[in-house]
Design a protein around this motif. Structure first.
Motif, PDB file in Angstrom:
ATOM      1  N   SER A  50       0.812  -0.953   0.062  1.00  0.00           N
ATOM      2  CA  SER A  50      -0.136   0.341   0.166  1.00  0.00           C
ATOM      3  C   SER A  50       0.577   1.039  -0.212  1.00  0.00           C
ATOM      4  CB  SER A  50      -0.955  -0.138   1.103  1.00  0.00           C
ATOM      5  OG  SER A  50      -1.489   1.158   1.402  1.00  0.00           O
ATOM      6  N   ASN A  51       0.843   2.377  -0.839  1.00  0.00           N
ATOM      7  CA  ASN A  51       1.705   3.353  -1.185  1.00  0.00           C
ATOM      8  C   ASN A  51       1.624   4.414   0.038  1.00  0.00           C
ATOM      9  OD1 ASN A  51       2.092   3.267  -3.296  1.00  0.00           O
ATOM     10  ND2 ASN A  51       1.336   3.604  -4.744  1.00  0.00           N
ATOM     11  N   ALA A  52       0.066   4.056   0.754  1.00  0.00           N
ATOM     12  CA  ALA A  52      -0.387   5.450   2.056  1.00  0.00           C
ATOM     13  C   ALA A  52       0.635   4.186   2.929  1.00  0.00           C
ATOM     14  CB  ALA A  52      -1.736   5.498   2.070  1.00  0.00           C
ATOM     15  N   ARG A  53       0.868   3.477   3.038  1.00  0.00           N
ATOM     16  CA  ARG A  53       1.599   2.667   4.143  1.00  0.00           C
ATOM     17  C   ARG A  53       3.041   2.912   4.132  1.00  0.00           C
ATOM     18  NH1 ARG A  53      -2.071  -3.423   3.964  1.00  0.00           N
ATOM     19  NH2 ARG A  53      -3.933  -2.163   4.705  1.00  0.00           N
ATOM     20  N   LEU A  54       3.065   2.731   3.560  1.00  0.00           N
ATOM     21  CA  LEU A  54       4.636   2.886   2.996  1.00  0.00           C
ATOM     22  C   LEU A  54       4.899   4.668   2.832  1.00  0.00           C
ATOM     23  CD1 LEU A  54       5.055   0.565  -0.048  1.00  0.00           C
ATOM     24  CD2 LEU A  54       5.858   0.086   1.810  1.00  0.00           C
ATOM     25  N   ARG A  55       4.204   5.091   2.639  1.00  0.00           N
ATOM     26  CA  ARG A  55       4.772   6.512   3.044  1.00  0.00           C
ATOM     27  C   ARG A  55       4.266   6.718   4.399  1.00  0.00           C
ATOM     28  NH1 ARG A  55       1.656   7.650  -1.460  1.00  0.00           N
ATOM     29  NH2 ARG A  55      -0.428   7.864  -0.176  1.00  0.00           N
ATOM     30  N   ASN A  56       4.026   6.082   5.024  1.00  0.00           N
ATOM     31  CA  ASN A  56       3.637   7.053   6.556  1.00  0.00           C
ATOM     32  C   ASN A  56       5.207   5.926   7.560  1.00  0.00           C
ATOM     33  OD1 ASN A  56       1.174   8.563   5.743  1.00  0.00           O
ATOM     34  ND2 ASN A  56      -0.110   7.219   6.094  1.00  0.00           N
ATOM     35  N   ASN A  98       2.375  -4.236   5.792  1.00  0.00           N
ATOM     36  CA  ASN A  98       1.205  -4.592   5.531  1.00  0.00           C
ATOM     37  C   ASN A  98       0.767  -5.646   6.814  1.00  0.00           C
ATOM     38  OD1 ASN A  98       0.994  -3.191   2.538  1.00  0.00           O
ATOM     39  ND2 ASN A  98       1.568  -4.406   1.948  1.00  0.00           N
ATOM     40  N   PHE A  99       1.761  -6.555   7.169  1.00  0.00           N
ATOM     41  CA  PHE A  99       1.301  -7.318   7.941  1.00  0.00           C
ATOM     42  C   PHE A  99       0.525  -6.831   9.194  1.00  0.00           C
ATOM     43  CE2 PHE A  99       2.175  -9.796  11.844  1.00  0.00           C
ATOM     44  CZ  PHE A  99      -0.050 -10.500  12.027  1.00  0.00           C
ATOM     45  N   HIS A 100       1.552  -5.828   9.169  1.00  0.00           N
ATOM     46  CA  HIS A 100       1.795  -4.844  10.664  1.00  0.00           C
ATOM     47  C   HIS A 100       0.650  -4.043  10.736  1.00  0.00           C
ATOM     48  CE1 HIS A 100       3.309  -2.442  14.235  1.00  0.00           C
ATOM     49  NE2 HIS A 100       3.041  -1.368  13.460  1.00  0.00           N
ATOM     50  N   VAL A 101       0.307  -3.339  10.102  1.00  0.00           N
ATOM     51  CA  VAL A 101      -1.324  -2.934  10.314  1.00  0.00           C
ATOM     52  C   VAL A 101      -2.647  -3.496  10.045  1.00  0.00           C
ATOM     53  CG1 VAL A 101      -2.262  -0.938   8.041  1.00  0.00           C
ATOM     54  CG2 VAL A 101       0.042  -0.847   8.599  1.00  0.00           C
ATOM     55  N   GLU A 102      -2.482  -5.040   9.060  1.00  0.00           N
ATOM     56  CA  GLU A 102      -3.931  -4.719   9.269  1.00  0.00           C
ATOM     57  C   GLU A 102      -3.631  -5.788  10.526  1.00  0.00           C
ATOM     58  OE1 GLU A 102      -3.456  -7.458   6.001  1.00  0.00           O
ATOM     59  OE2 GLU A 102      -2.713  -5.965   4.409  1.00  0.00           O
ATOM     60  N   SER A 103      -1.964  -6.342  11.300  1.00  0.00           N
ATOM     61  CA  SER A 103      -2.814  -6.944  12.354  1.00  0.00           C
ATOM     62  C   SER A 103      -3.198  -5.911  13.179  1.00  0.00           C
ATOM     63  CB  SER A 103      -2.188  -8.101  12.589  1.00  0.00           C
ATOM     64  OG  SER A 103      -0.875  -6.986  12.904  1.00  0.00           O
ATOM     65  N   GLY A 104      -3.489  -4.694  13.216  1.00  0.00           N
ATOM     66  CA  GLY A 104      -3.580  -3.704  14.417  1.00  0.00           C
ATOM     67  C   GLY A 104      -1.841  -3.989  15.302  1.00  0.00           C
ATOM     68  N   ALA A 105      -1.393  -4.448  15.547  1.00  0.00           N
ATOM     69  CA  ALA A 105      -0.038  -4.741  16.318  1.00  0.00           C
ATOM     70  C   ALA A 105       0.553  -3.147  16.150  1.00  0.00           C
ATOM     71  CB  ALA A 105       0.876  -5.447  15.343  1.00  0.00           C
TER      72      ALA A 105
END
Length: 252
Positions: free
Chosen positions: A12-18, A153-160
């Protein structure tokens, strides 16, 4: 440690930018003896004109991470020259690029006293960067190939709050490393540094999961944990001992 099918293969571009990557590149690398007597370990030559740090930097760029800080300290001249000549043709107007961050005694009279202290002394720089939601913490002296976007991506999607990258090692060799204990769902339930009796993987008693020293922290969690660690009289300024380890119970 997630199961393979829990990874998102599309970054996800947004996740990487952040996400801001911080590369720890200030250690002496004493185990290499004469090779690091005059230069930092990340600046040791590998394959001709390349340096060890090029592996981590290449992983960042190929993973889509465009904001990278390199924390330097010991014998940093060759390392800084290499980064300036090979990695700084970037997009500074967009806040992107590879930035050299030398030790500056930003919060006191001490130079970096360990991996955790290096991040603590630069918390203000990390929080100053717009839209940084998480920090990817990497070593500058490791040789490997990895797509960090899958881990992000896993970090964000898992809510960790914290995600740690691991590799498998035979259980008989695991006592020399930091060992992760998992439950059946792949969640980390303990982390023990150099245990006498390593915790095996849930589905394979002959192997253990070893920390690679690659961490993702949400910024607010990193800030709180680093500041809280200062109150520990046994604080060693080290991620493994003082930041990751307190998250889970120690071995009896």
């Amino acid at each position: 440690m997630p199961k393979e099918n829990q990874y998102s293969h599309i970054s996800s571009n947004a996740r990487l930018r952040n996400t801001t990557a911080m590369i720890l590149a200030g250690g002496k690398g004493t185990r290499l003896k004469e090779l690091t007597s005059n230069i930092a370990k990340p600046a040791v030559s590998f394959g001709g004109k390349f340096k060890i740090i090029d592996f981590t930097l290449s992983n960042c760029i190929n993973s889509g991470i465009r904001r990278v800080g390199v924390l330097t300290q010991y014998m940093a001249h060759d390392l800084i020259s290499h980064i300036q000549s090979g990695w700084q043709s970037s997009y500074s107007a967009l806040g992107e690029g590879v930035y050299i961050i030398p030790a500056q005694q930003r919060v006191g009279e001490n130079w970096y006293r360990g991996t955790a202290d290096a991040l603590y002394q630069n918390l203000d720089l990390i929080k100053r960067v717009d839209h940084t939601e998480r920090v990817l913490i990497l070593g500058g002296d490791h040789i490997y190939k990895m797509d960090y976007s899958r881990m992000i991506n896993f970090h964000v999607e898992s809510g960790a709050d914290v995600t740690v990258a691991c590799i498998q090692k035979p259980i008989k060799q695991a006592s020399e490393f930091g060992v992760m204990g998992l439950n059946e769902d792949g969640d980390i339930i303990n982390f023990v540094e150099k245990p006498a009796n390593p915790t095996p993987m849930p589905n394979n008693e002959d192997k253990a999961l070893i920390s690679m020293g690659i961490y993702i922290f949400n910024v607010d969690v990193l800030d709180a944990e680093l500041r809280q660690a200062l109150d520990d009289p046994n604080y060693k300024h080290d991620f493994g001992h003082n930041i990751i380890l307190p998250y889970w119970p120690k071995e009896d």
